[in-house]
Design an enzyme around this catalytic site. Structure first.
Site, mmCIF file in Angstrom:
data_model
loop_
_atom_site.group_PDB
_atom_site.id
_atom_site.type_symbol
_atom_site.label_atom_id
_atom_site.label_comp_id
_atom_site.label_asym_id
_atom_site.label_seq_id
_atom_site.Cartn_x
_atom_site.Cartn_y
_atom_site.Cartn_z
ATOM 1 N N GLU A 67 0.862 -1.190 0.000
ATOM 2 C CA GLU A 67 0.000 0.000 0.000
ATOM 3 C C GLU A 67 0.894 1.236 0.000
ATOM 4 O OE1 GLU A 67 -2.962 0.567 3.080
ATOM 5 O OE2 GLU A 67 -3.506 2.512 2.236
ATOM 6 N N ASP A 81 10.444 6.549 0.338
ATOM 7 C CA ASP A 81 9.876 6.692 -1.006
ATOM 8 C C ASP A 81 9.547 5.318 -1.602
ATOM 9 O OD1 ASP A 81 9.359 7.194 -3.667
ATOM 10 O OD2 ASP A 81 11.087 8.497 -3.966
ATOM 11 N N ASP A 133 -1.479 11.984 -3.883
ATOM 12 C CA ASP A 133 -1.454 13.442 -4.029
ATOM 13 C C ASP A 133 -1.794 13.810 -5.470
ATOM 14 O OD1 ASP A 133 -0.573 13.968 -1.340
ATOM 15 O OD2 ASP A 133 1.357 13.128 -1.938
ATOM 16 N N ASP A 142 -10.374 11.000 -5.810
ATOM 17 C CA ASP A 142 -11.573 11.844 -5.860
ATOM 18 C C ASP A 142 -11.348 13.034 -6.792
ATOM 19 O OD1 ASP A 142 -9.679 12.852 -3.992
ATOM 20 O OD2 ASP A 142 -11.183 14.274 -3.277
ATOM 21 N N PHE A 192 -8.624 10.907 3.479
ATOM 22 C CA PHE A 192 -8.662 11.869 2.374
ATOM 23 C C PHE A 192 -9.931 11.715 1.541
ATOM 24 C CE2 PHE A 192 -4.961 14.574 1.893
ATOM 25 C CZ PHE A 192 -4.194 14.133 2.948
HETATM 26 C C1 LIG Z 1 -3.316 12.466 -0.133
HETATM 27 S S1 LIG Z 1 -2.530 11.399 0.991
HETATM 28 C C2 LIG Z 1 -3.645 10.000 1.063
HETATM 29 C C3 LIG Z 1 -3.493 9.181 2.312
HETATM 30 C C4 LIG Z 1 -4.454 8.005 2.481
HETATM 31 N N1 LIG Z 1 -4.267 6.992 1.452
HETATM 32 C C5 LIG Z 1 -5.886 8.461 2.517
HETATM 33 O O1 LIG Z 1 -6.612 8.195 1.546
HETATM 34 O O2 LIG Z 1 -6.292 9.051 3.519
HETATM 35 C C6 LIG Z 1 -1.169 10.763 0.051
HETATM 36 C C7 LIG Z 1 -0.099 10.116 0.880
HETATM 37 O O3 LIG Z 1 0.887 9.570 0.014
HETATM 38 C C8 LIG Z 1 2.161 9.762 0.594
HETATM 39 N N2 LIG Z 1 3.158 9.687 -0.478
HETATM 40 C C9 LIG Z 1 3.266 10.499 -1.546
HETATM 41 N N3 LIG Z 1 4.271 10.120 -2.346
HETATM 42 C C10 LIG Z 1 4.834 9.017 -1.779
HETATM 43 C C11 LIG Z 1 5.924 8.185 -2.121
HETATM 44 N N4 LIG Z 1 6.648 8.385 -3.227
HETATM 45 N N5 LIG Z 1 6.224 7.154 -1.307
HETATM 46 C C12 LIG Z 1 5.491 6.947 -0.187
HETATM 47 N N6 LIG Z 1 4.448 7.705 0.191
HETATM 48 C C13 LIG Z 1 4.128 8.740 -0.583
HETATM 49 C C14 LIG Z 1 2.048 11.118 1.301
HETATM 50 O O4 LIG Z 1 2.987 11.275 2.340
HETATM 51 C C15 LIG Z 1 0.601 11.063 1.829
HETATM 52 O O5 LIG Z 1 0.532 10.546 3.147
#
Ligand SMILES: C[S@@+](CC[C@H](N)C(=O)[O-])C[C@H]1O[C@@H](n2cnc3c(N)ncnc32)[C@H](O)[C@@H]1O
Length: 209
Positions: A40, A92, A115, A151, A190
């Protein structure tokens, strides 16, 4: 990080946490006792991850994020709920995939509400891109499913376009479109924020060929 999250990090990180240092290859069989393993990417605060782990103890979840309070939160949830099938990776996801996982090792991948990078000049930072999909495909077992949800209508359209065009994936939906929301995906943090703003959520389920 809250005191509770910090406490969970201290207690559980040594056994259930791992740093993405790109310097070693993970033995998923050893980490998860031979369970099938789903990656995930971007679990946020981890509430949905913990719910899925509790609902499906026969699947291991390798949960990766760069967000430290979320890591503490997920470890706390796993600790309090006795979830032994979750491991938390800090860093990452691309480095994890490229340097630390061997080919054909994952039974699935979940990317929930990545994101969206709204500005046009930032779109190249979006995760779901052809190059990322090419790397991920090599780490997924044939038949393993990539499950994305978003979304952001325009990001959903981009996901559908690049996944449909990618030679290593095929849509699980006969009509070539979005999938009905699978019952196993809980409401995420989110997602709730997006729904509050009136956004429509799309799920995409693509199989590695
Ligand atoms: C918009 S949030 C969504 C979190 C969760 N899945 C939710 O729906 O509530 C996106 C998450 O992806 C993580 N993220 C973004 N790029 C990433 C990467 N390259 N490796 C690991 N995590 C990453 C961010 O730190 C953030 O917590």
């Amino acid at each position: 990080m809250t005191a509770g999250q910090a406490e969970a990090m201290l207690k559980r990180w040594p056994d259930w946490g791992l740093d993405i240092d790109g310097k070693r290859v993970l033995d998923l069989d050893e980490m998860f006792g031979g369970l099938p393993v789903v990656l995930e990417i971007g679990f946020g605060m981890g509430e949905a991850t913990a719910q899925m782990a509790a609902a499906d103890p026969g699947t291991g979840i390798l949960a990766v994020d760069v967000h430290t309070p979320g890591q503490g939160n997920l470890l706390g949830l796993a600790d309090r709920n006795g979830l032994t099938n979750v491991r938390v990776a800090n860093g990452d996801a691309i480095i994890l995939l490229r340097e630390m996982l061997v080919g054909d090792s994952l039974d699935g991948c979940r990317v929930y509400f990545p994101d969206p990078w709204l500005k046009a000049r930032h779109h190249k930072r979006r995760l779901i891109q052809p190059e990322f999909l090419g790397l991920l495909a090599t780490r997924l077992k044939p038949g393993a499913v990539l499950h994305c949800a978003t979304d952001w209508e325009e990001y959903a359209e981009q996901m559908l376009e690049v996944l449909t065009a990618h030679p290593d994936f095929e849509n699980t939906q006969a009509d070539g479109g979005y999938a009905p929301r699978p019952g196993f995906r809980p409401l995420t943090r989110f997602e709730g924020q997006g729904l509050d703003k009136g956004h429509v959520v799309h799920d995409l389920l693509f199989r590695r060929k």
